[in-house]
Design an enzyme around this catalytic site. Sequence first.
Site, PDB file in Angstrom:
ATOM      1  N   THR A 181      98.971  -4.227  80.388  1.00 42.18           N
ATOM      2  CA  THR A 181     100.264  -3.748  79.921  1.00 42.18           C
ATOM      3  C   THR A 181     100.042  -2.329  79.498  1.00 42.18           C
ATOM      4  O   THR A 181      99.007  -2.033  78.924  1.00 42.18           O
ATOM      5  CB  THR A 181     100.706  -4.581  78.703  1.00 42.18           C
ATOM      6  OG1 THR A 181     101.066  -5.870  79.151  1.00 42.18           O
ATOM      7  CG2 THR A 181     101.862  -3.948  77.969  1.00 42.18           C
ATOM      8  N   ARG A 209     110.689 -16.369  79.907  1.00 42.89           N
ATOM      9  CA  ARG A 209     109.641 -16.053  78.939  1.00 42.89           C
ATOM     10  C   ARG A 209     109.660 -14.561  78.558  1.00 42.89           C
ATOM     11  O   ARG A 209     109.744 -13.695  79.413  1.00 42.89           O
ATOM     12  CB  ARG A 209     108.284 -16.414  79.544  1.00 42.89           C
ATOM     13  CG  ARG A 209     107.078 -16.141  78.628  1.00 42.89           C
ATOM     14  CD  ARG A 209     106.402 -14.842  78.942  1.00 42.89           C
ATOM     15  NE  ARG A 209     105.059 -14.745  78.317  1.00 42.89           N
ATOM     16  CZ  ARG A 209     104.345 -13.630  78.272  1.00 42.89           C
ATOM     17  NH1 ARG A 209     104.795 -12.532  78.810  1.00 42.89           N
ATOM     18  NH2 ARG A 209     103.155 -13.612  77.697  1.00 42.89           N
ATOM     19  N   VAL A 210     109.593 -14.310  77.282  1.00 41.98           N
ATOM     20  CA  VAL A 210     109.430 -12.945  76.793  1.00 41.98           C
ATOM     21  C   VAL A 210     108.080 -12.886  76.091  1.00 41.98           C
ATOM     22  O   VAL A 210     107.731 -13.785  75.321  1.00 41.98           O
ATOM     23  CB  VAL A 210     110.567 -12.574  75.814  1.00 41.98           C
ATOM     24  CG1 VAL A 210     110.314 -11.233  75.161  1.00 41.98           C
ATOM     25  CG2 VAL A 210     111.904 -12.563  76.556  1.00 41.98           C
ATOM     26  N   GLY A 211     107.304 -11.855  76.392  1.00 42.61           N
ATOM     27  CA  GLY A 211     105.971 -11.726  75.798  1.00 42.61           C
ATOM     28  C   GLY A 211     105.983 -10.935  74.510  1.00 42.61           C
ATOM     29  O   GLY A 211     107.023 -10.762  73.862  1.00 42.61           O
ATOM     30  N   THR A 232      97.796  -5.221  73.395  1.00 39.11           N
ATOM     31  CA  THR A 232      97.860  -5.753  74.754  1.00 39.11           C
ATOM     32  C   THR A 232      97.013  -7.015  74.810  1.00 39.11           C
ATOM     33  O   THR A 232      96.087  -7.165  74.021  1.00 39.11           O
ATOM     34  CB  THR A 232      97.366  -4.712  75.780  1.00 39.11           C
ATOM     35  OG1 THR A 232      97.338  -5.292  77.087  1.00 39.11           O
ATOM     36  CG2 THR A 232      95.969  -4.224  75.463  1.00 39.11           C
ATOM     37  N   GLY A 235      99.883 -12.315  75.296  1.00 34.08           N
ATOM     38  CA  GLY A 235     101.083 -12.043  74.519  1.00 34.08           C
ATOM     39  C   GLY A 235     101.641 -13.241  73.778  1.00 34.08           C
ATOM     40  O   GLY A 235     102.133 -13.103  72.651  1.00 34.08           O
TER      41      GLY A 235
END
Length: 320
Positions: A181, A209-211, A232, A235
């Site tokens: 990331t 999905r949200v990290g 990073t 997550g």
Amino acid sequence: TPSKPIIITTWSFVNATVAAWEVLKDGGIALDAIQKGASVCEEQQCDGTVGYGGSPDEDGETTLDALLMDGRTMNVGAVGALRRIKNASGVARHVLENTKHSILVGSLATQFAVQMGFHEESLTTPESKKLWSTWANENNCQPNFWMNVKPNPNMYCGPYHNHMSKERIQLMEVDRYNHDTIGMVAIDKNGDIAAGTSTNGAKFKIPGRVGDSPIPGSGAYADNEVGAATATGDGDIMLRFLPSFLAVEEMRRGSSPTDAALTAIKRIEKHYPQFMGAVIALNKDGQYGAACHGLQGLPFPFVVYDNSHDKYKIHTVNCV
Ligand code: SD4
């Protein structure tokens, strides 16, 4: 000796760092530098882990997470699971500048982006189709709209990881780390501080999905009074600990950036001894440090660009 302005970027994302430095060098503000750097990765698909055409979800779609935080105002703009728009950090900037909100998600974030003038398009590429179809074949998954894979009712076939065998989850834990990331922290010539992230998240994630990357205090955090941090890694685990917020708060209490990053990493390790991730911290004087955990024995690289070199410098830190 610390110097300002300064930009620091996770991993070895040199092009993004150089682009951000160009903004800072010309007297631009930290927030613009970070948006610029993140946008470069979104266009260039840095390592296939930022921007379109990477990390397809279980349905084969690439969605994007991005965050910008302005340490002058403590204002935040972020998008989570953004669909069909390439320039996620640009949309995050619009959330920051043009709304009273902080985070917009999914298709409705797309709708907002289109209203702001962004072009809607597929984020799927031949490479992301291939990634997905290989995975789907291995998993004997249901066909979706572009593939024709025979489902095997006896085997795991999506949609939920919770239904997977322990072995399969372990394999995926290793696999999911094959992506990075971009996280950035910067101080401009006025001493103003900003932070941001951009990513296409975890491969084969459950759609929706949200990290950690778009979550303020998790993916990144900035406060002009103290400094900034970015994180990073894994997550889903890291966001439970707000490591970027913790690192900034440790610096507020007097820790060095290195110790602050280490404290954040250690907090997670206490509960998840197998987690993989890294934290970078930068204080308002321009001193910086990083810490990492469990990168399969490899050191964590990060790129620093300031006036003390004529060019960027890649640093590495060994993981605890
Ligand atoms: C995520 N944190 O979505 C991102 C991925 C990452 O290095 O940072 N990988 O989980």
